[in-house]
Design a protein around this motif. Sequence first.
Motif, PDB file in Angstrom:
ATOM      1  N   GLN A  29      12.349  -0.638  -1.122  1.00 49.19           N
ATOM      2  CA  GLN A  29      12.865   0.561  -1.601  1.00 49.19           C
ATOM      3  C   GLN A  29      12.056   0.680  -2.887  1.00 49.19           C
ATOM      4  OE1 GLN A  29      17.157   0.116  -2.127  1.00 49.19           O
ATOM      5  NE2 GLN A  29      17.394   1.061  -0.203  1.00 49.19           N
ATOM      6  N   TRP A  30      10.930   0.849  -3.027  1.00 46.74           N
ATOM      7  CA  TRP A  30       9.888   1.216  -3.932  1.00 46.74           C
ATOM      8  C   TRP A  30      10.567   2.479  -4.953  1.00 46.74           C
ATOM      9  CZ3 TRP A  30       7.814   5.823  -4.034  1.00 46.74           C
ATOM     10  CH2 TRP A  30       7.637   6.618  -2.713  1.00 46.74           C
ATOM     11  N   HIS A  31      10.921   3.323  -4.121  1.00 47.16           N
ATOM     12  CA  HIS A  31      11.362   4.669  -4.707  1.00 47.16           C
ATOM     13  C   HIS A  31      12.595   4.545  -5.465  1.00 47.16           C
ATOM     14  CE1 HIS A  31      14.490   4.564  -1.689  1.00 47.16           C
ATOM     15  NE2 HIS A  31      13.191   4.453  -0.614  1.00 47.16           N
ATOM     16  N   ARG A  60       0.751  -1.243  -0.052  1.00 50.83           N
ATOM     17  CA  ARG A  60       0.076  -0.110  -0.037  1.00 50.83           C
ATOM     18  C   ARG A  60       0.776   1.427   0.179  1.00 50.83           C
ATOM     19  NH1 ARG A  60      -1.741   3.316   3.899  1.00 50.83           N
ATOM     20  NH2 ARG A  60      -3.804   4.347   3.543  1.00 50.83           N
ATOM     21  N   GLU A  61       1.773   1.240   0.891  1.00 48.27           N
ATOM     22  CA  GLU A  61       2.956   2.459   0.978  1.00 48.27           C
ATOM     23  C   GLU A  61       3.510   2.500  -0.352  1.00 48.27           C
ATOM     24  OE1 GLU A  61       6.776   3.839   3.190  1.00 48.27           O
ATOM     25  OE2 GLU A  61       5.540   2.062   4.240  1.00 48.27           O
ATOM     26  N   GLY A  62       4.042   1.540  -1.055  1.00 53.61           N
ATOM     27  CA  GLY A  62       4.746   1.725  -2.261  1.00 53.61           C
ATOM     28  C   GLY A  62       3.820   2.188  -3.210  1.00 53.61           C
ATOM     29  N   ALA A  63       2.786   1.596  -3.370  1.00 49.50           N
ATOM     30  CA  ALA A  63       1.540   1.802  -4.492  1.00 49.50           C
ATOM     31  C   ALA A  63       1.360   3.393  -4.232  1.00 49.50           C
ATOM     32  CB  ALA A  63       0.552   1.119  -4.693  1.00 49.50           C
ATOM     33  N   LEU A  64       1.114   3.822  -3.068  1.00 48.59           N
ATOM     34  CA  LEU A  64       0.844   5.293  -3.032  1.00 48.59           C
ATOM     35  C   LEU A  64       1.952   6.196  -3.199  1.00 48.59           C
ATOM     36  CD1 LEU A  64      -1.615   4.988   0.407  1.00 48.59           C
ATOM     37  CD2 LEU A  64      -2.429   5.178  -2.340  1.00 48.59           C
TER      38      LEU A  64
END
Length: 460
Positions: A382-384, A323-327
């Motif tokens: 580390q989605w960013h 959820r945090e990565g997608a948002l």
Amino acid sequence: MPRTAAPEPLRPAPWRRPDPLSHTRLLFALLACALLLPHFVTVGPHHRVGLAGVCGGDEPHYLVQINSVLEDLDLDVSNNYTAVHEGGREEGEFFRGDGGNHHTVVNVNGRYVLWSEAFVWDGRFEHGRGEDGHARVPGAPRPKEGAPEWSFHPPGATMLALLLWPFRGTRGVEVGGLLLAALATLLAAVALRSIVRSLGGSVRLANGVMLIGVLCTPVWNYARTFFNEPFLLAFCLGAYALHFRQRPLLAGLLIALGMQMKPPFGLLLVPLWVDLLLQRSWRRLALLSLLPALSALGVLALNAYMLGSPFKTAIVFQVGSLREGALGMLFDWNRGLLPLAPVMAFGLLGWPFLLRGAARRPALLCACGFALYAGLMAAWVQWHGAWCYGPRLFIPVVPFVALGLMPVLAGRWRRWLVGPVVALALVSFAINFVATYQPCRLWGRNPIDLVRPGARPIPF
């Protein structure tokens, strides 16, 4: 004298609609200029205006891999990092003498660990605790002379060594690699246009979606970087474009090449597999699967050779919050797609209508490919994408979002929506124009902060 007929009065030539194909050639020429010009007029890592160079992050370490193949014909990068510390250009012109971290794994007491977890570089190997705060391996000895260091990045970037061989030992490796990234992005634009046509879009619509998908998103910025993403972008869009044109062997080749740069890239093959299974097209399914299967075996063989086990990887996938990565990928001010390319909001809004349109099957394949790949990247801690511009790991599938502009620009509401789309496209173009020409200054930042009141200043 014989009488002659009076000349007919001149009439204006009838107005003809401009040829869309001639406009397409002009657009491709302008797009090529837009992608190539930042390589010659840009602000470099040390804020010098001139020929482009790598900025940092993972870029210099991909160069080390390529230089290792060009100079030593191997994947052991220990001597290449030593050359960098001594003033070599293996990490790029602006990183000569760099005393930074090695992106490698080393064998310590029979166990492979990250270099940063065992050693600190200050002109010699030392045991202790580094600035990153990682605990060091107790009693870690200095590696024996000639002991290999393997890059923890997959070796797929070394494929470019074949094209960069004439420039080995010179700065041409760095400059040539950056130019190849721009060429890969141009080929990705061609593939994106082909996908729009396969979805039933007109020539003009295909041209518009292509320009917006490349020049109004962070894709443009990555065309002048030496990350893997420009090449993965070309492989992704090219594979889907070739699949829609029933070229399974070539589509499989592009997926196989992408897997060498990033093994999870193979997820993009799943929707194409399912499509051929539902069609019971066994021959095409076999052709599509052949080269990716060989690529997967190659990945396992390299893991066994370098790390001692085919199923051991240098970097362990760390699951974060999906959820945090997608948002974050969509809405984060400094890393999200929508703050950096607000026109993509119309792309997201248009996707439900695209899935209900006449080209439902190919649209569904693109949507599934996007969901699988973007979902995996969002699930990583580390989605960013670490030190870079925008959501780096998201880049190979960003143009799939732009496909949602098709029903917006060609649907029943286009009369009212074209104006807002064009306005947001111009804003998006301006944001990514600034980021592309000052890439090193704006990594991890939104270019709007240059003019936004109250934003903390961006250092020069």
